[in-house]
Write a protein that holds these residues in place. Structure first.
Motif, mmCIF file in Angstrom:
data_model
loop_
_atom_site.group_PDB
_atom_site.id
_atom_site.type_symbol
_atom_site.label_atom_id
_atom_site.label_comp_id
_atom_site.label_asym_id
_atom_site.label_seq_id
_atom_site.Cartn_x
_atom_site.Cartn_y
_atom_site.Cartn_z
ATOM 1 N N TYR A 23 -3.976 -0.387 -3.878
ATOM 2 C CA TYR A 23 -4.554 0.034 -2.581
ATOM 3 C C TYR A 23 -4.113 -0.915 -1.468
ATOM 4 O O TYR A 23 -3.786 -0.489 -0.369
ATOM 5 N N PHE A 24 -4.142 -2.201 -1.794
ATOM 6 C CA PHE A 24 -3.720 -3.193 -0.794
ATOM 7 C C PHE A 24 -2.290 -2.901 -0.335
ATOM 8 O O PHE A 24 -1.994 -2.907 0.859
ATOM 9 N N LEU A 25 -1.415 -2.639 -1.309
ATOM 10 C CA LEU A 25 -0.006 -2.400 -0.976
ATOM 11 C C LEU A 25 0.161 -1.146 -0.121
ATOM 12 O O LEU A 25 0.930 -1.141 0.839
ATOM 13 N N GLN B 59 2.233 -8.035 -6.441
ATOM 14 C CA GLN B 59 1.927 -7.766 -5.030
ATOM 15 C C GLN B 59 3.052 -8.262 -4.128
ATOM 16 O O GLN B 59 3.518 -7.535 -3.244
ATOM 17 N N ASP B 60 3.506 -9.490 -4.358
ATOM 18 C CA ASP B 60 4.578 -10.062 -3.538
ATOM 19 C C ASP B 60 5.874 -9.251 -3.668
ATOM 20 O O ASP B 60 6.619 -9.092 -2.713
ATOM 21 N N THR B 61 6.102 -8.753 -4.886
ATOM 22 C CA THR B 61 7.307 -7.944 -5.119
ATOM 23 C C THR B 61 7.292 -6.718 -4.214
ATOM 24 O O THR B 61 8.267 -6.430 -3.510
ATOM 25 N N PHE B 62 6.163 -5.998 -4.217
ATOM 26 C CA PHE B 62 6.114 -4.772 -3.420
ATOM 27 C C PHE B 62 6.019 -5.044 -1.924
ATOM 28 O O PHE B 62 6.473 -4.228 -1.123
ATOM 29 N N ILE B 63 5.447 -6.189 -1.557
ATOM 30 C CA ILE B 63 5.454 -6.545 -0.131
ATOM 31 C C ILE B 63 6.907 -6.696 0.321
ATOM 32 O O ILE B 63 7.306 -6.208 1.374
#
Lengths: 47, 200
Positions: A23-25, B59-63
């Motif tokens: 969700y965050f992404l 998370q960092d990967t997709f950011i």
């Protein structure tokens, strides 16, 4: 021996990220804007 | 044949989703994440073995993926998953590098100054292990063919350049390099064959 190998392949790690992370992404993506002015690039996060 | 077709079809679908996302379709990103999240997450976990760190790296990967796509810097059409995997892999490496540099704090018990300070000099046990490892290495080197041993000793113990080695031994630089390469291959072979542990 073949059985051992096939057993081993079944033990592959299969995990998933938390729903919150996904969700965050998705929200991060919606909030992210990239604007260009001449040769300048502006990356902004809009809440 | 069928497998290739299915694979090709899936790759095209990824490429289409990427294109749609770049064109402003946010739901395309959701589909891409849903499709590949397990593979990417499991890959990261298989390297770091920690759920929290895996979550952070994922998370960092997709950011990074999102930022790259939105900035229009993505140019690997049809190779979305390998590209994301490579980003994840690089971030895992970054994590380990960072971890190596930063001291770890153990919050489980009482504060101990020794968890922050480290004694750079070796203690008795470590000295013994170091001596043992060095003596093992020397013994293995003795087993090498003479020409390879000579090059390896000059390079590793006398810190000579390959140019100096080639002049001293009367062979070309390429030959010296080749001998060094074979010396290392042979050392590895002996170490693996005899299950020798060379760590301290």
């Amino acid at each position: 021996m073949a059985k051992i190998y096939s057993d081993y392949t079944l033990k592959k790690i299969q995990l998933n990220p938390k729903k919150e992370t996904v969700y965050f992404l998705l929200n991060y993506s919606k909030a992210l804007r990239v604007n260009y002015y001449k040769s300048l690039e502006f990356v902004t996060l809009l809440n | 044949m069928l497998k290739v077709y299915v694979m090709k079809r899936k790759l095209i679908e990824d490429a289409v989703l990427v294109k749609n996302y770049i064109n402003g379709d946010e739901s395309a990103l959701s589909m891409l994440i849903m499709r590949h999240k397990q593979k990417i997450y499991s890959f990261i976990y298989s390297k770091v073995y920690d759920r929290d760190i895996t979550e952070d790296v994922f998370q960092d990967t997709f950011i990074k993926v999102i930022r790259t796509l939105k900035r229009g810097k993505y140019n690997e059409e049809g190779k979305f998953l390998p590209w994301v995997m490579r980003i994840a892999h690089n971030l895992v490496i970054d994590h380990f590098r960072r971890n190596k540099r930063m001291p770890k704090f153990d919050n489980s018990g009482e504060f101990s100054i020794f968890s922050v300070l480290s004694d750079s000099s070796l203690n008795a046990e470590k000295t013994l292990i170091k001596d043992q490892v060095e003596s093992d290495v020397r013994r293995i080197i003795e087993e090498l063919p003479e020409d390879q041993k000579k090059v390896l000793m000059m390079r590793m113990y006398q810190d000579m350049s390959f140019k100096e080695i080639s002049e001293r031994t009367g062979v070309s630089i390429n030959t010296a390099l080749g001998r060094m390469r074979y010396a290392l291959i042979n050392l590895r072979k002996v170490i693996e064959q005899h299950n020798i542990v060379l760590t301290n």
